[in-house]
Write a protein that holds these residues in place. Sequence first.
Motif, PDB file in Angstrom:
ATOM      1  N   LYS A  91       0.843  -1.183   0.000  1.00  0.00           N
ATOM      2  CA  LYS A  91       0.000   0.000   0.000  1.00  0.00           C
ATOM      3  C   LYS A  91       0.885   1.243   0.000  1.00  0.00           C
ATOM      4  N   SER A  92       0.378   2.304  -0.618  1.00  0.00           N
ATOM      5  CA  SER A  92       1.075   3.583  -0.618  1.00  0.00           C
ATOM      6  C   SER A  92       0.069   4.682  -0.313  1.00  0.00           C
ATOM      7  N   PHE A  93       0.455   5.585   0.570  1.00  0.00           N
ATOM      8  CA  PHE A  93      -0.372   6.741   0.875  1.00  0.00           C
ATOM      9  C   PHE A  93       0.410   7.996   0.525  1.00  0.00           C
ATOM     10  N   SER A  94      -0.263   8.958  -0.090  1.00  0.00           N
ATOM     11  CA  SER A  94       0.393  10.210  -0.431  1.00  0.00           C
ATOM     12  C   SER A  94      -0.540  11.368  -0.124  1.00  0.00           C
ATOM     13  N   GLY A  95       0.067  12.497   0.215  1.00  0.00           N
ATOM     14  CA  GLY A  95      -0.703  13.687   0.564  1.00  0.00           C
ATOM     15  C   GLY A  95       0.111  14.560   1.503  1.00  0.00           C
ATOM     16  N   ASP A  96      -0.488  15.674   1.934  1.00  0.00           N
ATOM     17  CA  ASP A  96       0.253  16.625   2.760  1.00  0.00           C
ATOM     18  C   ASP A  96       0.336  16.209   4.226  1.00  0.00           C
ATOM     19  N   GLU A  97      -0.512  15.263   4.654  1.00  0.00           N
ATOM     20  CA  GLU A  97      -0.498  14.852   6.061  1.00  0.00           C
ATOM     21  C   GLU A  97      -0.549  13.326   6.163  1.00  0.00           C
ATOM     22  N   VAL A  98       0.322  12.687   5.405  1.00  0.00           N
ATOM     23  CA  VAL A  98       0.354  11.225   5.397  1.00  0.00           C
ATOM     24  C   VAL A  98       0.661  10.665   6.775  1.00  0.00           C
ATOM     25  N   ASP A  99       1.499  11.370   7.531  1.00  0.00           N
ATOM     26  CA  ASP A  99       1.967  10.845   8.812  1.00  0.00           C
ATOM     27  C   ASP A  99       0.904  10.880   9.912  1.00  0.00           C
ATOM     28  N   VAL A 100      -0.320  11.321   9.602  1.00  0.00           N
ATOM     29  CA  VAL A 100      -1.397  11.235  10.582  1.00  0.00           C
ATOM     30  C   VAL A 100      -2.394  10.140  10.194  1.00  0.00           C
ATOM     31  N   ASN A 101      -2.120   9.455   9.068  1.00  0.00           N
ATOM     32  CA  ASN A 101      -2.974   8.339   8.668  1.00  0.00           C
ATOM     33  C   ASN A 101      -2.683   7.134   9.565  1.00  0.00           C
ATOM     34  N   ASP A 102      -3.731   6.470  10.049  1.00  0.00           N
ATOM     35  CA  ASP A 102      -3.564   5.394  11.024  1.00  0.00           C
ATOM     36  C   ASP A 102      -2.706   4.252  10.490  1.00  0.00           C
ATOM     37  N   GLU A 103      -2.954   3.828   9.231  1.00  0.00           N
ATOM     38  CA  GLU A 103      -2.190   2.720   8.667  1.00  0.00           C
ATOM     39  C   GLU A 103      -0.733   3.107   8.448  1.00  0.00           C
TER      40      GLU A 103
END
Length: 231
Positions: free
Chosen positions: A153-165
Amino acid sequence: MGATSISVRQVQQFDIPDGKTDITKANVTIGSISKTSKTLNIENKTFVKFKGSYTKTIDDEILVYNLEADEYQQYEKYQKAFEFDIFYSSSDQLLFLSTTTPIAKKFLKELEKIDGLEIRYTSLKFDLKTISNMMPQTKGVSFNSNDAGVSSKSFSGDEVDVNDEAIEALDNDEATKIIGTLDILGKSRTIMLTQSGTILSFTSLTDFSDQKEYPMLEFAIATLIKIGMLH
């Protein structure tokens, strides 16, 4: 300018003879490494320069014009030669290869098969959680996944580090890649670090590349110093 990358390995042993050493497979030369007489001093660290080459088979349909037949002929695969610089610091036990991770992996794998060469290396282990905490902005996190039918999985955005996973992957040291901003060589730069051994800059290095012979090497060393992996 597009993204610029360099591959880095932790080296326990890297004994390469003078001159050119060919890499062969099934009696066919597929690459080489040559030790040069050039040394560099960066951040009080001495590097010996090598030249590397590797020929990779590309599985892709192409049309090639045959002069003798006076027509285009289709091929399902072809070979492409890659040439790149290699820099080795015996004191810091680091090896930098100015090429992509897939080429670096194949090149080193074939190199260590050569009889008489003493080569031992491992990938760098980045503490991606600590690095994420250092970043004013974390823009991307990738990690392996056990979800049904999903390998990563990959998450991208300005606040990725607050995503639970993403947080869980970083906390459990399961992240494989991180993208974010860091102040390196006097400028905020968007970088990527991967556990496969890649340091990549999405930000142009033209602000200092005119003054530096090997700007990506300079950038990589500065990055490792910034994140505390070099002193």
